[in-house]
Design a protein around this motif. Structure first.
Motif, PDB file in Angstrom:
ATOM      1  N   GLY A   1     -13.170  -2.146  -2.524  1.00 29.78           N
ATOM      2  CA  GLY A   1     -12.899  -3.283  -1.657  1.00 29.78           C
ATOM      3  C   GLY A   1     -12.240  -4.470  -2.332  1.00 29.78           C
ATOM      4  O   GLY A   1     -11.871  -4.446  -3.495  1.00 29.78           O
ATOM      5  N   CYS A   2     -12.189  -5.527  -1.544  1.00 34.08           N
ATOM      6  CA  CYS A   2     -11.277  -6.636  -1.759  1.00 34.08           C
ATOM      7  C   CYS A   2     -11.924  -7.748  -2.583  1.00 34.08           C
ATOM      8  O   CYS A   2     -12.958  -7.553  -3.212  1.00 34.08           O
ATOM      9  CB  CYS A   2     -10.919  -7.188  -0.390  1.00 34.08           C
TER      10      CYS A   2
ATOM     11  N   LYS B   1     -10.014  -2.922   7.347  1.00 32.30           N
ATOM     12  CA  LYS B   1     -10.022  -1.589   6.716  1.00 32.30           C
ATOM     13  C   LYS B   1     -11.355  -1.339   6.030  1.00 32.30           C
ATOM     14  O   LYS B   1     -11.876  -0.227   6.041  1.00 32.30           O
ATOM     15  CB  LYS B   1      -8.882  -1.487   5.687  1.00 32.30           C
TER      16      LYS B   1
ATOM     17  N   CYS C   1      -2.412  -6.610   3.423  1.00 30.82           N
ATOM     18  CA  CYS C   1      -3.011  -7.490   2.410  1.00 30.82           C
ATOM     19  C   CYS C   1      -2.010  -8.456   1.777  1.00 30.82           C
ATOM     20  O   CYS C   1      -2.227  -8.963   0.671  1.00 30.82           O
ATOM     21  CB  CYS C   1      -3.757  -6.687   1.345  1.00 30.82           C
TER      22      CYS C   1
ATOM     23  N   SER D   1     -11.408  -7.074   4.621  1.00 31.37           N
ATOM     24  CA  SER D   1     -10.455  -6.624   5.650  1.00 31.37           C
ATOM     25  C   SER D   1     -11.104  -5.716   6.693  1.00 31.37           C
ATOM     26  O   SER D   1     -12.189  -5.162   6.480  1.00 31.37           O
ATOM     27  CB  SER D   1      -9.281  -5.893   4.997  1.00 31.37           C
TER      28      SER D   1
ATOM     29  N   CYS E   1      -3.241  -2.597  -3.799  1.00 34.31           N
ATOM     30  CA  CYS E   1      -3.305  -1.130  -3.881  1.00 34.31           C
ATOM     31  C   CYS E   1      -2.032  -0.496  -4.401  1.00 34.31           C
ATOM     32  O   CYS E   1      -2.063   0.575  -5.007  1.00 34.31           O
ATOM     33  CB  CYS E   1      -3.696  -0.553  -2.530  1.00 34.31           C
TER      34      CYS E   1
ATOM     35  N   CYS F   1      -7.014   2.068  -1.684  1.00 32.28           N
ATOM     36  CA  CYS F   1      -8.010   2.079  -0.600  1.00 32.28           C
ATOM     37  C   CYS F   1      -8.031   3.414   0.145  1.00 32.28           C
ATOM     38  O   CYS F   1      -9.108   3.921   0.467  1.00 32.28           O
ATOM     39  CB  CYS F   1      -7.726   0.957   0.382  1.00 32.28           C
TER      40      CYS F   1
ATOM     41  N   HIS G   1       0.775  -1.250   0.000  1.00 32.05           N
ATOM     42  CA  HIS G   1       0.000   0.000   0.000  1.00 32.05           C
ATOM     43  C   HIS G   1       0.801   1.292   0.000  1.00 32.05           C
ATOM     44  O   HIS G   1       0.394   2.265  -0.613  1.00 32.05           O
ATOM     45  CB  HIS G   1      -0.947   0.010   1.208  1.00 32.05           C
TER      46      HIS G   1
ATOM     47  N   CYS H   1      -8.982  -3.186  -4.851  1.00 33.95           N
ATOM     48  CA  CYS H   1      -8.948  -4.407  -5.658  1.00 33.95           C
ATOM     49  C   CYS H   1     -10.146  -4.495  -6.583  1.00 33.95           C
ATOM     50  O   CYS H   1     -10.112  -5.211  -7.579  1.00 33.95           O
ATOM     51  CB  CYS H   1      -8.863  -5.620  -4.740  1.00 33.95           C
TER      52      CYS H   1
HETATM   53  S1  MSK Z   1      -5.598  -3.904  -1.268  1.00 33.38           S
HETATM   54  S2  MSK Z   1      -7.853  -3.832   1.662  1.00 33.38           S
HETATM   55  S3  MSK Z   1      -7.556  -6.445  -0.497  1.00 33.38           S
HETATM   56  S4  MSK Z   1      -9.125  -3.658  -1.602  1.00 33.38           S
HETATM   57 FE1  MSK Z   1      -6.066  -2.097  -0.608  1.00 33.38          FE
HETATM   58 FE2  MSK Z   1      -7.372  -4.906  -1.930  1.00 33.38          FE
HETATM   59 FE3  MSK Z   1      -8.932  -4.901   0.161  1.00 33.38          FE
HETATM   60 FE4  MSK Z   1      -6.373  -4.981   0.463  1.00 33.38          FE
END
Ligand code: MSK
Ligand code: SF4
Length: 632
Positions: free
Chosen positions: A452-453, A561, A334, A559, A296, A524, A260, A483
């Motif tokens: 989101g993921c 987050k 992540c 997550s 990300c 994110c 990230h 994602c």
């Molecule tokens: S990277 S928080 S898997 S969107 Fe931000 Fe992807 Fe979710 Fe991680």
């Protein structure tokens, strides 16, 4: 493999995954697919949020026979505390990322590793925060901004400065409801304190603090992350790139950057362009150095440099399974711990760079601001040296799995794009009014932020992609981050050709503005950009955020987050549609609070449906209901 045109379907992506699983079997490696089988069925009590292990009298589990824990906490208290702890975890992750970037800006200097790229954004922020700029050195101003930002994490009094960017109405709601966040760290600490054994057992109070801690993320830590990253590395503008595992190149040294915080990835991108590095790669028989992003980090470097995006969250193992990745370098969040053992089955060097994410079987090279440039060069050199260790018998690159994408629609990028179609209308310039006119007239029915993921509880990428396609068909513009953005890009939905999938109205808008119908807004932390986008639209339209024909959606979130994000999106007044159920269903009171209770507090709430077809229908109905309510 047959040639794929402008679009890649989920079925085609799955075909590739099956092939890559054969690679995994051949090297006796496990993957998330096999581990999901081992973990299924999940513990029902954990899944519904009613297992408490907050103190060592427990763990206590709520069942019809045992409706209270040893201390007397009931299902609402336990599910509510677990939920708030998820928000605290998410807020801390985003905000610590924002803090690291603030430190990076504090370390910036004219002759150092990190420099100011977007001077205008720095000056605007200095003006907003009352920092003197007249006749001062650029870096003195940058340091003052970074320092003031860092104080936002721990100041003893007052609310977060960025709250003043919100609409008057939102600021009043946050004050009225007692959820205007104070210092970022305070809201994380308060959440942890409230959920300590023997404190809050009242679900409503836990939900309120969830909104407050979420706001500390979205209008605090995340917004700072976005702002300072733009100042350091540039505010994204529409940029062309490609997405999919086919971006890996058999002929080149492949380096994957994942995580990230762009402080590391930006340096690697720069180091890979050094002439001596390119020559070194060629001397080793490679055609060049190919940096690709994951998760990300992919968003961050794609929108600033056009770096290609290999994939999203559930493709991190697949990337290694192609057998052509010389190095996977990660920073924070992540990152699957499985990358350690998996990389050992191949020649891939797995490099961790942050003390926050130490992982077994990795080479740890702790990145520092002072040594970043040299370390990045050392890592690139290490990847080049590893090129000759590739085993041709283990190589499988799905070359067709690659689509064109235009990325980088920051708020500034959107405004500039809108300006290109309003040349003769001075009163529309540098506003969101052209977009508002499209929504007001019904050419566009509304907009959805999909974020989101991936989550193996649903078919990966399917919900993202199919929901987006259905929205496009219904003349609903999509903005996306994280994602979800990579799912869209891999499928071809961020290409200009994707307007062919749209209804007549959206197609016309895409043609006129020369945009794809799914707009990439970043990583994110950049969901903070979406908060500023809706705020700007509400201000230009002269209505409240809650009245806009705009909703949020996280169809495959996983997550902590994401829970924090969902809380600040709701608190900002935007209904949020979830395709994965939050882990509170063991408490009817908590379910009622997050779906309806928050509507009384902040005018928005969750709509939860694990069927993507029903979820998208609910979204379209929700948007139409909002339109009807304001008489358009
Ligand atoms: S990277 S928080 S898997 S969107 Fe931000 Fe992807 Fe979710 Fe991680
Ligand atoms: Fe059990 Fe209460 Fe301790 Fe939780 S805090 S583990 S419910 S005794």
């Amino acid at each position: 493999m047959e040639r794929w045109d402008h679009f890649t379907t989920v079925e085609q992506m799955e075909e590739v995954s099956v092939k890559l699983k054969e690679q995994a079997c051949a090297v006796c490696a496990d993957t998330w697919e096999s581990r999901v089988k081992n973990q299924t069925p999940h513990c029902k009590l954990g899944d519904s949020g009613i297992c408490c292990r907050i103190c060592s009298m427990g763990p206590c589990r709520i069942t019809p026979k045992s409706p209270r824990g040893i201390c007397g906490a009931d299902a609402g208290a336990i599910a509510g505390r677990n939920y708030l702890r998820m928000v605290a975890g998410g807020c801390s992750a985003h905000s610590d990322h924002g803090r690291e970037i603030a430190h990076t800006l504090y370390s910036a200097s004219a002759d150092g590793n990190y420099k100011v790229t977007d001077e205008k954004k720095l000056m605007d922020l200095a003006a907003e925060w009352g920092i003197e700029t007249e006749g001062r050195d650029l870096y003195d101003i940058a340091h003052d901004c970074a320092y003031k930002g860092l104080l936002e994490y721990g100041k003893p009094f007052g609310n977060l400065l960025f709250l003043e960017r919100a609409t008057e109405e939102r600021q009043q709601v946050w004050q009225r409801e007692g959820i205007a966040p104070r210092a970022v760290d305070r809201e994380v600490t308060t959440a942890m304190h409230m959920t300590h054994m023997g404190n809050t057992a009242l679900p409503e109070a836990l939900v309120r603090q969830s909104l407050r801690s979420g706001l500390a993320d979205g209008w605090g830590g995340s917004m700072m992350g976005t702002e300072f990253t733009d100042i350091l590395f540039g505010t994204p503008k529409p940029t062309n790139t490609e997405a999919g595992l086919g971006c890996l190149d058999k002929e080149m040294v492949n380096i994957i950057i994942h995580g990230h915080d762009p402080a590391m990835s930006e340096m690697l991108v720069v180091a890979a362009e050094d002439r001596d590095m390119l020559e070194y790669a060629r001397s080793k028989g490679a055609k060049g150095i190919n940096i690709c992003g994951l998760c990300c980090t992919a968003n961050e470097v794609a929108m600033r440099h056009g770096i290609r995006m290999a994939g999203n969250f559930l493709q991190q193992e697949n990337a290694i399974l192609t057998g052509v990745v010389e190095m996977i370098a990660v920073d924070v969040q992540c990152i699957f711990p499985s990358l350690g053992p998996l990389s050992k089955c191949f020649h891939t060097k797995f490099v961790t760079t942050s003390p926050i994410a130490r992982i077994p079987d990795a080479i740890h090279m702790q990145f520092t601001q002072e040594t970043a440039r040299e370390q990045a060069r050392e890592m690139v050199r290490m990847a080049i040296d590893n090129f000759e260790n590739r085993d041709p018998a283990k190589v499988f690159v799905p070359e067709n799995m690659k689509q064109k994408a235009t990325v980088g629609y920051s708020c500034e990028g959107i405004i500039e794009t809108l300006d290109t179609v309003t040349n003769s209308h001075v009163d529309l310039r540098s506003t969101y009014k052209p977009l508002i006119e499209c929504m007001d007239s019904g050419v566009l029915r509304g907009a959805v932020a999909i974020v989101g993921c991936n989550n193996p509880k649903v078919r990966p990428d399917y919900s993202h992609i199919e929901i987006m396609k259905e929205l496009l068909k219904n003349d609903i513009l999509v903005v996306t981050t994280g994602c979800s953005a990579q799912a869209a890009a891999k499928a071809g939905l961020m290409s200009k050709e994707a307007k062919e999938l749209c209804g007549e109205g959206l197609k016309r808008v895409c043609t006129l503005a020369d945009i794809p119908p799914v707009l990439h807004m970043g990583s994110c932390v950049d969901i903070s950009r979406m908060m500023l986008l809706v705020t700007g639209i509400a201000k230009d339209w002269g209505i409240d955020v809650t009245q806009l024909p705009v909703v949020g959606c996280a169809p495959e979130w996983m997550s902590e987050k994401a829970v924090s994000i969902a809380n600040y999106v709701v608190a900002t007044g935007i209904d949020t549609y979830l395709g994965i159920e939050p882990q509170v269903s063991g408490s009817e009171e908590m379910m009622e609070l997050i779906t309806n209770g928050t509507r009384e507090m902040v005018g928005a709430g969750y709509i939860i449906n694990t069927d993507p077809k029903e979820l998208v229908k609910a979204m379209i109905d929700g948007i139409e209901a909002k339109r009807a309510a304001i008489g358009i």
